[in-house]
Scaffold this motif. Structure first.
Motif, mmCIF file in Angstrom:
data_model
loop_
_atom_site.group_PDB
_atom_site.id
_atom_site.type_symbol
_atom_site.label_atom_id
_atom_site.label_comp_id
_atom_site.label_asym_id
_atom_site.label_seq_id
_atom_site.Cartn_x
_atom_site.Cartn_y
_atom_site.Cartn_z
ATOM 1 N N GLN A 88 45.731 84.294 -34.915
ATOM 2 C CA GLN A 88 46.219 82.923 -34.741
ATOM 3 C C GLN A 88 46.298 82.547 -33.263
ATOM 4 O O GLN A 88 47.229 81.854 -32.831
ATOM 5 C CB GLN A 88 47.616 82.783 -35.376
ATOM 6 N N ILE A 89 45.320 82.947 -32.469
ATOM 7 C CA ILE A 89 45.406 82.708 -31.028
ATOM 8 C C ILE A 89 45.380 81.221 -30.688
ATOM 9 O O ILE A 89 46.063 80.777 -29.764
ATOM 10 C CB ILE A 89 44.287 83.479 -30.290
ATOM 11 N N ASP A 90 44.617 80.415 -31.426
ATOM 12 C CA ASP A 90 44.596 78.972 -31.162
ATOM 13 C C ASP A 90 45.948 78.342 -31.478
ATOM 14 O O ASP A 90 46.428 77.469 -30.746
ATOM 15 C CB ASP A 90 43.496 78.298 -31.977
ATOM 16 N N LEU A 91 46.573 78.787 -32.559
ATOM 17 C CA LEU A 91 47.907 78.299 -32.901
ATOM 18 C C LEU A 91 48.910 78.713 -31.832
ATOM 19 O O LEU A 91 49.793 77.926 -31.457
ATOM 20 C CB LEU A 91 48.326 78.848 -34.264
ATOM 21 N N LEU A 92 48.799 79.926 -31.340
ATOM 22 C CA LEU A 92 49.694 80.425 -30.306
ATOM 23 C C LEU A 92 49.671 79.509 -29.085
ATOM 24 O O LEU A 92 50.721 79.061 -28.598
ATOM 25 C CB LEU A 92 49.284 81.844 -29.909
ATOM 26 N N LYS A 93 48.477 79.186 -28.597
ATOM 27 C CA LYS A 93 48.356 78.324 -27.417
ATOM 28 C C LYS A 93 48.888 76.919 -27.708
ATOM 29 O O LYS A 93 49.550 76.310 -26.858
ATOM 30 C CB LYS A 93 46.897 78.253 -26.984
ATOM 31 N N TYR A 94 48.619 76.415 -28.901
ATOM 32 C CA TYR A 94 49.053 75.066 -29.270
ATOM 33 C C TYR A 94 50.573 74.976 -29.299
ATOM 34 O O TYR A 94 51.169 74.052 -28.727
ATOM 35 C CB TYR A 94 48.464 74.710 -30.634
ATOM 36 N N ILE A 95 51.214 75.937 -29.944
ATOM 37 C CA ILE A 95 52.672 75.916 -30.086
ATOM 38 C C ILE A 95 53.355 76.073 -28.731
ATOM 39 O O ILE A 95 54.295 75.336 -28.395
ATOM 40 C CB ILE A 95 53.141 77.007 -31.062
ATOM 41 N N TYR A 106 61.200 77.755 -12.968
ATOM 42 C CA TYR A 106 62.577 77.669 -12.503
ATOM 43 C C TYR A 106 62.867 76.324 -11.848
ATOM 44 O O TYR A 106 61.954 75.612 -11.410
ATOM 45 C CB TYR A 106 62.899 78.808 -11.528
ATOM 46 N N ASP A 107 64.146 75.995 -11.796
ATOM 47 C CA ASP A 107 64.632 74.781 -11.139
ATOM 48 C C ASP A 107 65.888 75.180 -10.377
ATOM 49 O O ASP A 107 66.965 75.325 -10.974
ATOM 50 C CB ASP A 107 64.927 73.698 -12.175
ATOM 51 N N ILE A 108 65.747 75.412 -9.089
ATOM 52 C CA ILE A 108 66.821 75.888 -8.208
ATOM 53 C C ILE A 108 67.292 77.269 -8.681
ATOM 54 O O ILE A 108 66.649 78.264 -8.376
ATOM 55 C CB ILE A 108 67.985 74.885 -8.127
ATOM 56 N N ASP A 109 68.375 77.324 -9.465
ATOM 57 C CA ASP A 109 68.883 78.618 -9.937
ATOM 58 C C ASP A 109 68.816 78.754 -11.459
ATOM 59 O O ASP A 109 69.368 79.701 -12.007
ATOM 60 C CB ASP A 109 70.318 78.832 -9.463
ATOM 61 N N TRP A 110 68.183 77.824 -12.137
ATOM 62 C CA TRP A 110 68.013 77.914 -13.589
ATOM 63 C C TRP A 110 66.590 78.355 -13.897
ATOM 64 O O TRP A 110 65.626 77.784 -13.355
ATOM 65 C CB TRP A 110 68.290 76.569 -14.251
ATOM 66 N N VAL A 111 66.469 79.351 -14.771
ATOM 67 C CA VAL A 111 65.162 79.870 -15.187
ATOM 68 C C VAL A 111 64.938 79.506 -16.648
ATOM 69 O O VAL A 111 65.795 79.772 -17.507
ATOM 70 C CB VAL A 111 65.093 81.406 -15.027
ATOM 71 N N TYR A 112 63.800 78.895 -16.927
ATOM 72 C CA TYR A 112 63.458 78.491 -18.286
ATOM 73 C C TYR A 112 62.312 79.358 -18.797
ATOM 74 O O TYR A 112 61.391 79.691 -18.041
ATOM 75 C CB TYR A 112 63.045 77.020 -18.329
ATOM 76 N N SER A 113 62.352 79.697 -20.081
ATOM 77 C CA SER A 113 61.310 80.537 -20.654
ATOM 78 C C SER A 113 61.031 80.129 -22.093
ATOM 79 O O SER A 113 61.962 79.939 -22.886
ATOM 80 C CB SER A 113 61.738 82.015 -20.616
ATOM 81 N N VAL A 114 59.751 79.976 -22.402
ATOM 82 C CA VAL A 114 59.300 79.720 -23.768
ATOM 83 C C VAL A 114 58.350 80.838 -24.149
ATOM 84 O O VAL A 114 57.360 81.086 -23.456
ATOM 85 C CB VAL A 114 58.591 78.358 -23.889
ATOM 86 N N ARG A 115 58.655 81.508 -25.243
ATOM 87 C CA ARG A 115 57.847 82.643 -25.712
ATOM 88 C C ARG A 115 57.468 82.416 -27.169
ATOM 89 O O ARG A 115 58.326 82.096 -27.995
ATOM 90 C CB ARG A 115 58.647 83.933 -25.561
ATOM 91 N N VAL A 116 56.195 82.602 -27.485
ATOM 92 C CA VAL A 116 55.709 82.415 -28.853
ATOM 93 C C VAL A 116 54.939 83.668 -29.279
ATOM 94 O O VAL A 116 54.128 84.199 -28.521
ATOM 95 C CB VAL A 116 54.803 81.173 -28.965
ATOM 96 N N VAL A 117 55.213 84.118 -30.508
ATOM 97 C CA VAL A 117 54.527 85.273 -31.093
ATOM 98 C C VAL A 117 53.812 84.825 -32.359
ATOM 99 O O VAL A 117 54.396 84.116 -33.193
ATOM 100 C CB VAL A 117 55.529 86.397 -31.446
ATOM 101 N N THR A 118 52.547 85.221 -32.497
ATOM 102 C CA THR A 118 51.780 84.937 -33.712
ATOM 103 C C THR A 118 50.947 86.162 -34.065
ATOM 104 O O THR A 118 50.702 87.034 -33.209
ATOM 105 C CB THR A 118 50.828 83.735 -33.534
ATOM 106 N N PRO A 119 50.456 86.264 -35.308
ATOM 107 C CA PRO A 119 49.489 87.316 -35.634
ATOM 108 C C PRO A 119 48.257 87.200 -34.739
ATOM 109 O O PRO A 119 47.952 86.135 -34.201
ATOM 110 C CB PRO A 119 49.155 87.035 -37.101
ATOM 111 N N ASN A 120 47.534 88.302 -34.588
ATOM 112 C CA ASN A 120 46.400 88.305 -33.659
ATOM 113 C C ASN A 120 45.223 87.459 -34.128
ATOM 114 O O ASN A 120 44.260 87.284 -33.380
ATOM 115 C CB ASN A 120 45.944 89.738 -33.378
#
Length: 236
Positions: free
Chosen positions: A175-182, A159-173
């Motif tokens: 592809q865990i290395d790809l998930l972390k990279y993305i 968050y930054d004061i009153d703004w909340v930022y979120s990044v969510r990534v979904v991959t097949p199970n």
């Protein structure tokens, strides 16, 4: 005579007991995922995506295409899809009613109920871990789709004061290395435009890539004339 007649008629009203063969239940076949990607050099993050509200930009990785772009009074969101590898990226900006005082305030908005509602396209969402690192909240999940395929997801929020930022990534199970990279690359590329703080979140925006400016305007106004480097007309 009665005995003989009865012996002839009674069999007509009785059903002989027969053994019914029982078929063995067929096991449900779960489709397999494509092989895991090990070479990430073909995935570039050089293309920037600007949300229609102008509130934020983020990299659009090679292979992912823009999907839904919801605009709400309290924030904005974009979904990117990669159908070839069954992967989804979701980036959002939310305007909170009041400034956050600490990471505890951020943690409190991600309840089990709110998270389950956000996973409406998946079944059996399970939160597997929740940690804090460098002023960011990291939540990991395990999910299933309608075909019982298992997915992994990671959500990083800050968050930054009153703004909340979120990044969510979904991959097949697988592809865990790809998930972390993305997810790491998307977080690093995220750029909020806090110069617009205080204006309605659901206004639209016009961006001129030649003059390099953004102007926001009410969503019921229309961009009627524009060209890069030339004057733009917005009518309301």
């Amino acid at each position: 005579v009665i005995a003989i007649g009865s012996s002839a008629v009674l069999p007509l009203f009785t059903s002989p007991t027969q053994a019914v063969p029982t078929d063995a239940a067929t096991a449900t076949v779960v489709p397999t995922f494509p092989p895991a990607i090990t070479d990430f050099s073909t995935i570039q993050f050089s293309q920037d995506y600007l949300h229609p509200t102008g509130l934020f930009s983020v990299a659009e990785p090679t292979g992912w295409t823009i999907g839904t772009q919801p605009i709400k009074p309290d924030g904005a969101e974009v979904t990117m899809n990669n159908a070839a590898i069954f992967s989804v990226i979701q980036v959002s900006l939310q305007v909170a009613p009041q400034p956050f005082a600490s990471m505890d305030d951020l943690d409190a908005i991600y309840t089990t109920a709110s998270l389950n509602q956000s996973w409406s396209n998946y079944r059996n969402p399970l939160e597997t871990s929740r940690t804090r690192q460098d002023n960011k909240l990291i939540i990991d999940f395990e999910l299933q789709n309608a075909r019982a395929q298992v997915f992994l997801a990671r959500q990083i929020s800050w968050y930054d004061i009153d703004w909340v930022y979120s990044v969510r990534v979904v991959t097949p199970n697988n592809q865990i290395d790809l998930l972390k990279y993305i997810v790491d690359k998307e977080v690093a590329s995220f750029k909020p435009n806090r110069i617009f703080a205080g204006l309605p979140a659901d206004w639209d925006a016009y961006f001129d890539p030649i003059q390099n400016y953004i102007i926001r305007y009410p969503s019921d106004w229309k961009l009627t004339d524009s060209a890069p480097g030339l004057p733009a007309s917005i009518d309301g």
